[in-house]
Design a protein around this motif. Structure first.
Motif, PDB file in Angstrom:
ATOM      1  N   VAL A  82      11.551 -19.465  21.614  1.00  0.00           N
ATOM      2  CA  VAL A  82      10.543 -19.246  22.656  1.00  0.00           C
ATOM      3  C   VAL A  82      10.735 -17.840  23.208  1.00  0.00           C
ATOM      4  N   LEU A  83       9.693 -17.018  23.123  1.00  0.00           N
ATOM      5  CA  LEU A  83       9.773 -15.643  23.651  1.00  0.00           C
ATOM      6  C   LEU A  83       8.667 -15.428  24.672  1.00  0.00           C
ATOM      7  N   ASN A  84       9.015 -14.835  25.815  1.00  0.00           N
ATOM      8  CA  ASN A  84       7.985 -14.427  26.769  1.00  0.00           C
ATOM      9  C   ASN A  84       7.691 -12.952  26.510  1.00  0.00           C
ATOM     10  N   CYS A  85       6.479 -12.683  26.050  1.00  0.00           N
ATOM     11  CA  CYS A  85       6.130 -11.321  25.618  1.00  0.00           C
ATOM     12  C   CYS A  85       6.084 -10.334  26.780  1.00  0.00           C
ATOM     13  N   MET A  86       5.987 -10.858  28.001  1.00  0.00           N
ATOM     14  CA  MET A  86       5.991 -10.003  29.190  1.00  0.00           C
ATOM     15  C   MET A  86       7.350  -9.299  29.311  1.00  0.00           C
ATOM     16  N   ALA A  87       8.397  -9.958  28.807  1.00  0.00           N
ATOM     17  CA  ALA A  87       9.757  -9.403  28.936  1.00  0.00           C
ATOM     18  C   ALA A  87      10.071  -8.374  27.850  1.00  0.00           C
ATOM     19  N   LEU A  88       9.164  -8.195  26.896  1.00  0.00           N
ATOM     20  CA  LEU A  88       9.413  -7.234  25.806  1.00  0.00           C
ATOM     21  C   LEU A  88       8.974  -5.839  26.230  1.00  0.00           C
ATOM     22  N   GLY A  89       9.698  -4.846  25.746  1.00  0.00           N
ATOM     23  CA  GLY A  89       9.370  -3.466  26.129  1.00  0.00           C
ATOM     24  C   GLY A  89       8.051  -2.985  25.551  1.00  0.00           C
ATOM     25  N   SER A  90       7.726  -3.428  24.328  1.00  0.00           N
ATOM     26  CA  SER A  90       6.489  -2.998  23.669  1.00  0.00           C
ATOM     27  C   SER A  90       6.070  -4.093  22.700  1.00  0.00           C
ATOM     28  N   PRO A  91       4.813  -4.069  22.217  1.00  0.00           N
ATOM     29  CA  PRO A  91       4.397  -5.090  21.250  1.00  0.00           C
ATOM     30  C   PRO A  91       5.343  -5.169  20.045  1.00  0.00           C
ATOM     31  N   GLN A  92       5.796  -4.000  19.554  1.00  0.00           N
ATOM     32  CA  GLN A  92       6.673  -3.966  18.375  1.00  0.00           C
ATOM     33  C   GLN A  92       8.020  -4.667  18.615  1.00  0.00           C
ATOM     34  N   SER A  93       8.424  -4.752  19.897  1.00  0.00           N
ATOM     35  CA  SER A  93       9.741  -5.329  20.226  1.00  0.00           C
ATOM     36  C   SER A  93       9.843  -6.806  19.876  1.00  0.00           C
ATOM     37  N   VAL A  94       8.707  -7.443  19.585  1.00  0.00           N
ATOM     38  CA  VAL A  94       8.741  -8.867  19.250  1.00  0.00           C
ATOM     39  C   VAL A  94       9.551  -9.093  17.970  1.00  0.00           C
ATOM     40  N   PHE A  95       9.516  -8.126  17.045  1.00  0.00           N
ATOM     41  CA  PHE A  95      10.200  -8.305  15.755  1.00  0.00           C
ATOM     42  C   PHE A  95      11.732  -8.305  15.890  1.00  0.00           C
ATOM     43  N   PRO A  96      12.335  -7.269  16.549  1.00  0.00           N
ATOM     44  CA  PRO A  96      13.796  -7.349  16.727  1.00  0.00           C
ATOM     45  C   PRO A  96      14.221  -8.559  17.560  1.00  0.00           C
ATOM     46  N   LEU A 129       7.808 -20.907  16.443  1.00  0.00           N
ATOM     47  CA  LEU A 129       7.855 -19.709  17.284  1.00  0.00           C
ATOM     48  C   LEU A 129       6.803 -19.840  18.377  1.00  0.00           C
ATOM     49  N   VAL A 130       7.263 -19.875  19.630  1.00  0.00           N
ATOM     50  CA  VAL A 130       6.358 -19.968  20.777  1.00  0.00           C
ATOM     51  C   VAL A 130       6.329 -18.603  21.452  1.00  0.00           C
ATOM     52  N   LEU A 131       5.132 -18.013  21.560  1.00  0.00           N
ATOM     53  CA  LEU A 131       4.982 -16.706  22.211  1.00  0.00           C
ATOM     54  C   LEU A 131       4.139 -16.868  23.465  1.00  0.00           C
ATOM     55  N   ASP A 132       4.793 -16.828  24.618  1.00  0.00           N
ATOM     56  CA  ASP A 132       4.070 -16.942  25.885  1.00  0.00           C
ATOM     57  C   ASP A 132       3.615 -15.548  26.296  1.00  0.00           C
ATOM     58  N   GLU A 133       2.511 -15.478  27.063  1.00  0.00           N
ATOM     59  CA  GLU A 133       1.931 -14.178  27.475  1.00  0.00           C
ATOM     60  C   GLU A 133       1.607 -13.336  26.245  1.00  0.00           C
ATOM     61  N   LEU A 134       0.981 -13.967  25.260  1.00  0.00           N
ATOM     62  CA  LEU A 134       0.668 -13.320  23.982  1.00  0.00           C
ATOM     63  C   LEU A 134      -0.206 -12.071  24.146  1.00  0.00           C
ATOM     64  N   ASP A 135      -1.004 -12.026  25.229  1.00  0.00           N
ATOM     65  CA  ASP A 135      -1.895 -10.868  25.453  1.00  0.00           C
ATOM     66  C   ASP A 135      -1.097  -9.555  25.482  1.00  0.00           C
ATOM     67  N   GLN A 136       0.200  -9.648  25.828  1.00  0.00           N
ATOM     68  CA  GLN A 136       1.031  -8.433  25.912  1.00  0.00           C
ATOM     69  C   GLN A 136       1.264  -7.789  24.543  1.00  0.00           C
ATOM     70  N   LEU A 137       0.961  -8.524  23.469  1.00  0.00           N
ATOM     71  CA  LEU A 137       1.215  -7.979  22.120  1.00  0.00           C
ATOM     72  C   LEU A 137      -0.001  -7.259  21.548  1.00  0.00           C
ATOM     73  N   GLU A 138      -1.057  -7.147  22.370  1.00  0.00           N
ATOM     74  CA  GLU A 138      -2.224  -6.401  21.879  1.00  0.00           C
ATOM     75  C   GLU A 138      -1.814  -4.937  21.711  1.00  0.00           C
ATOM     76  N   SER A 139      -2.169  -4.362  20.570  1.00  0.00           N
ATOM     77  CA  SER A 139      -1.784  -2.975  20.292  1.00  0.00           C
ATOM     78  C   SER A 139      -2.909  -2.312  19.525  1.00  0.00           C
ATOM     79  N   LYS A 140      -2.767  -1.030  19.300  1.00  0.00           N
ATOM     80  CA  LYS A 140      -3.783  -0.282  18.557  1.00  0.00           C
ATOM     81  C   LYS A 140      -3.882  -0.857  17.145  1.00  0.00           C
ATOM     82  N   GLY A 141      -5.064  -1.251  16.752  1.00  0.00           N
ATOM     83  CA  GLY A 141      -5.223  -1.815  15.403  1.00  0.00           C
ATOM     84  C   GLY A 141      -4.754  -3.257  15.294  1.00  0.00           C
ATOM     85  N   GLN A 142      -4.194  -3.779  16.400  1.00  0.00           N
ATOM     86  CA  GLN A 142      -3.730  -5.177  16.442  1.00  0.00           C
ATOM     87  C   GLN A 142      -2.769  -5.543  15.308  1.00  0.00           C
TER      88      GLN A 142
END
Length: 267
Positions: A82-96, A129-142
């Motif tokens: 379970v990951l809260n995407c709000m706590a990630l520094g950037s959309p790309q940070s979801v991978f590490p 894989l549960v991604l909360d606050e998924l809107d935070q992962l919107e990025s250029k080109g998605q």
């Protein structure tokens, strides 16, 4: 609100916190759909994705948390991240972050995604894989969202993805390309705002746990529910308003108790 012993106010404030209750009022349908999805995909070993949308305070995270708790034993054979995407520094940070949870060695850039894909298509238990606050992962080109939602479609994938977001149209707006894939589009589940009746029941059920006479008058609860449902239907807001009301009265009562001598000459 009648002046009462201090402890009842403490109890009232406790039950009005936005914790995950035993049973979620007015969310029986959504809870059932979530449970069914997890059973079908995680237990049935069928990769897939679910997109859960709804405004803040409509019970998305609370419902999923409740279902995960209730199905803990059933899901014991799979990995849940379970990951809260709000706590990630950037959309790309979801991978590490995901790699770390799965115990994979640290890699960078393209290699990082490749090692995750390799891991998620190798033999092994299903990964939820549960991604909360998924809107935070919107990025250029998605590219981040596309990568994640395409993983369950990979041959021999063992990923089940559940994304929660406030935006109703995130999939139409950002993931249109997925629809071209035969099984591409995630299953959708929308949480509508709570109605006045549902909010009243939520508040009554919470406050019903406090012993003795009602701490808050029934008319006051309905007034709060009506106001909040008209603006947002946000249950957290309704709990908040009632908790503040209890705090105000508690302070008044404390003030009166300090000023007045008690009957029978007790200090």
């Amino acid at each position: 609100l009648a002046p009462r012993a201090g402890t009842c106010y403490q109890q009232a404030k406790q039950v009005l916190h936005a914790a995950v209750p035993e049973r979620l009022q007015g969310r029986e349908r959504e809870t059932g759909i979530l449970r069914q999805f997890l059973r079908e995909h995680v237990l049935g070993r069928r990769p897939g994705s679910l997109y859960v949308s709804g405004a803040p305070g409509t019970g998305k995270t609370a419902c999923l948390s409740r279902v995960l708790l209730d199905c803990k034993d059933e899901l014991a054979g799979s990995r849940t991240v379970v990951l809260n995407c709000m706590a990630l520094g950037s959309p790309q940070s979801v991978f590490p972050a995901l790699a770390q949870h799965l115990g994979l060695p640290v890699a960078t850039g393209r290699e990082r995604i490749r090692s995750l894909e390799k891991h998620l298509t190798a033999q092994g238990p299903m990964v939820l894989l549960v991604l909360d606050e998924l809107d935070q992962l919107e990025s250029k080109g998605q590219d981040v969202l596309y990568t994640l939602f395409e993983w369950p479609q990979l041959p021999s994938s063992r990923l089940v993805l559940v994304g929660l977001a406030n935006a109703l149209d995130l999939t139409d707006r950002s993931l249109a390309r997925l629809a071209a894939h035969p099984a591409g589009s995630p299953q959708l589940l929308h949480f509508p705002p709570y109605t006045k009746e549902q909010l009243t029941r939520i508040l009554q059920e919470r406050l019903g746990q406090v012993a003795g006479d009602p701490v808050l008058d029934s008319a006051a609860l309905q007034f709060c529910a009506r106001k909040v449902s008209a603006v947002s239907g946000d249950a957290r807001k309704a709990l908040d308003v009632c908790r503040r009301a209890v705090e105000v009265v508690e302070l008044e009562v404390r003030g009166q108790t300090l000023l007045k001598p008690l009957p029978g000459g007790e200090s």
